[in-house]
Design a protein around this motif. Structure first.
Motif, PDB file in Angstrom:
ATOM      1  N   VAL A  77      25.655  38.267  32.180  1.00  0.00           N
ATOM      2  CA  VAL A  77      27.027  38.183  32.647  1.00  0.00           C
ATOM      3  C   VAL A  77      27.421  36.734  32.856  1.00  0.00           C
ATOM      4  N   VAL A  78      26.559  35.979  33.527  1.00  0.00           N
ATOM      5  CA  VAL A  78      26.885  34.593  33.844  1.00  0.00           C
ATOM      6  C   VAL A  78      26.968  33.744  32.585  1.00  0.00           C
ATOM      7  N   ALA A  79      26.193  34.090  31.565  1.00  0.00           N
ATOM      8  CA  ALA A  79      26.141  33.280  30.355  1.00  0.00           C
ATOM      9  C   ALA A  79      27.499  33.185  29.662  1.00  0.00           C
ATOM     10  N   SER A  80      28.361  34.192  29.791  1.00  0.00           N
ATOM     11  CA  SER A  80      29.637  34.160  29.094  1.00  0.00           C
ATOM     12  C   SER A  80      30.776  33.602  29.947  1.00  0.00           C
ATOM     13  N   VAL A  81      30.499  33.217  31.174  1.00  0.00           N
ATOM     14  CA  VAL A  81      31.498  32.639  32.064  1.00  0.00           C
ATOM     15  C   VAL A  81      30.964  31.302  32.566  1.00  0.00           C
ATOM     16  N   GLU A  82      31.730  30.245  32.362  1.00  0.00           N
ATOM     17  CA  GLU A  82      31.305  28.903  32.766  1.00  0.00           C
ATOM     18  C   GLU A  82      31.673  28.642  34.228  1.00  0.00           C
ATOM     19  N   ILE A  83      30.667  28.388  35.051  1.00  0.00           N
ATOM     20  CA  ILE A  83      30.881  27.979  36.440  1.00  0.00           C
ATOM     21  C   ILE A  83      29.965  26.779  36.686  1.00  0.00           C
ATOM     22  N   PRO A  84      30.551  25.581  36.763  1.00  0.00           N
ATOM     23  CA  PRO A  84      29.712  24.394  36.968  1.00  0.00           C
ATOM     24  C   PRO A  84      29.106  24.394  38.375  1.00  0.00           C
ATOM     25  N   ILE A 108      31.465  38.067  48.698  1.00  0.00           N
ATOM     26  CA  ILE A 108      30.611  36.970  49.124  1.00  0.00           C
ATOM     27  C   ILE A 108      30.969  36.667  50.566  1.00  0.00           C
ATOM     28  N   ARG A 109      29.981  36.796  51.424  1.00  0.00           N
ATOM     29  CA  ARG A 109      30.219  36.505  52.832  1.00  0.00           C
ATOM     30  C   ARG A 109      29.969  35.020  53.065  1.00  0.00           C
ATOM     31  N   GLY A 110      30.787  34.411  53.885  1.00  0.00           N
ATOM     32  CA  GLY A 110      30.658  32.984  54.118  1.00  0.00           C
ATOM     33  C   GLY A 110      31.676  32.221  53.291  1.00  0.00           C
ATOM     34  N   GLY A 111      31.451  30.939  53.126  1.00  0.00           N
ATOM     35  CA  GLY A 111      32.411  30.124  52.392  1.00  0.00           C
ATOM     36  C   GLY A 111      31.721  29.001  51.665  1.00  0.00           C
ATOM     37  N   GLY A 112      32.495  28.074  51.195  1.00  0.00           N
ATOM     38  CA  GLY A 112      31.947  26.919  50.516  1.00  0.00           C
ATOM     39  C   GLY A 112      32.589  26.699  49.164  1.00  0.00           C
ATOM     40  N   ALA A 113      32.273  25.559  48.591  1.00  0.00           N
ATOM     41  CA  ALA A 113      32.863  25.175  47.309  1.00  0.00           C
ATOM     42  C   ALA A 113      32.435  26.115  46.186  1.00  0.00           C
ATOM     43  N   LEU A 114      31.162  26.508  46.189  1.00  0.00           N
ATOM     44  CA  LEU A 114      30.679  27.400  45.128  1.00  0.00           C
ATOM     45  C   LEU A 114      31.353  28.768  45.217  1.00  0.00           C
ATOM     46  N   LYS A 115      31.552  29.270  46.417  1.00  0.00           N
ATOM     47  CA  LYS A 115      32.253  30.548  46.582  1.00  0.00           C
ATOM     48  C   LYS A 115      33.664  30.437  46.003  1.00  0.00           C
ATOM     49  N   ARG A 116      34.347  29.338  46.292  1.00  0.00           N
ATOM     50  CA  ARG A 116      35.709  29.170  45.763  1.00  0.00           C
ATOM     51  C   ARG A 116      35.717  29.160  44.238  1.00  0.00           C
ATOM     52  N   LEU A 117      34.727  28.488  43.625  1.00  0.00           N
ATOM     53  CA  LEU A 117      34.642  28.482  42.156  1.00  0.00           C
ATOM     54  C   LEU A 117      34.413  29.885  41.606  1.00  0.00           C
ATOM     55  N   ILE A 118      33.521  30.619  42.249  1.00  0.00           N
ATOM     56  CA  ILE A 118      33.212  31.978  41.788  1.00  0.00           C
ATOM     57  C   ILE A 118      34.425  32.886  41.956  1.00  0.00           C
ATOM     58  N   MET A 119      35.112  32.767  43.081  1.00  0.00           N
ATOM     59  CA  MET A 119      36.249  33.636  43.338  1.00  0.00           C
ATOM     60  C   MET A 119      37.390  33.397  42.349  1.00  0.00           C
ATOM     61  N   LYS A 120      37.496  32.177  41.819  1.00  0.00           N
ATOM     62  CA  LYS A 120      38.498  31.908  40.786  1.00  0.00           C
ATOM     63  C   LYS A 120      38.197  32.703  39.517  1.00  0.00           C
ATOM     64  N   LYS A 121      36.910  32.998  39.294  1.00  0.00           N
ATOM     65  CA  LYS A 121      36.485  33.715  38.086  1.00  0.00           C
ATOM     66  C   LYS A 121      36.164  35.188  38.363  1.00  0.00           C
ATOM     67  N   GLU A 122      36.502  35.687  39.550  1.00  0.00           N
ATOM     68  CA  GLU A 122      36.100  37.043  39.933  1.00  0.00           C
ATOM     69  C   GLU A 122      36.570  38.099  38.938  1.00  0.00           C
ATOM     70  N   THR A 123      37.828  38.068  38.549  1.00  0.00           N
ATOM     71  CA  THR A 123      38.321  39.102  37.637  1.00  0.00           C
ATOM     72  C   THR A 123      37.616  39.020  36.280  1.00  0.00           C
ATOM     73  N   VAL A 124      37.366  37.821  35.809  1.00  0.00           N
ATOM     74  CA  VAL A 124      36.655  37.659  34.534  1.00  0.00           C
ATOM     75  C   VAL A 124      35.229  38.193  34.650  1.00  0.00           C
ATOM     76  N   LEU A 125      34.538  37.867  35.751  1.00  0.00           N
ATOM     77  CA  LEU A 125      33.176  38.360  35.958  1.00  0.00           C
ATOM     78  C   LEU A 125      33.143  39.886  36.018  1.00  0.00           C
ATOM     79  N   ARG A 126      34.082  40.479  36.741  1.00  0.00           N
ATOM     80  CA  ARG A 126      34.129  41.944  36.834  1.00  0.00           C
ATOM     81  C   ARG A 126      34.442  42.579  35.475  1.00  0.00           C
TER      82      ARG A 126
END
Length: 85
Positions: free
Chosen positions: A1-8, A30-48
């Motif tokens: 799944v991760v291989a087809s979505v770019e998250i630096p 994702i419980r908690g916060g941080g920069a990585l969570k924000r990056l992942i959440m931007k791609k949430e619909t694509v990941l799903r």
């Protein structure tokens, strides 16, 4: 799944854990916060969407499983033998 979505990211292991929590964890978020969570959440619909495509195409999903070993309480050898039981 991760291989087809770019998250630096600098910590790939943490990336896998957070994506697992988002897509397959008991809370489906994702419980908690941080920069990585924000990056992942931007791609949430694509990941799903990618996960949904993989599961509908009769594709066998390979989901890695990770174990954290507290090396203060166990040695790696002891932990592996306990997990095999």
């Amino acid at each position: 799944v991760v291989a087809s979505v770019e998250i630096p990211c600098r910590n790939e292991s943490l990336l896998y854990v957070l994506i697992y929590e988002l897509l397959m964890g008991p809370y489906q978020k994702i419980r908690g916060g941080g920069a990585l969570k924000r990056l992942i959440m931007k791609k949430e619909t694509v990941l799903r969407d990618v996960l949904k495509q993989c599961s509908t195409k009769n594709t066998k999903l390979i989901i890695p499983r990770y174990v954290r070993i507290n090396s203060i309480k166990f040695t790696l050898k002891d932990a592996i033998s306990d997990l095999k039981r």
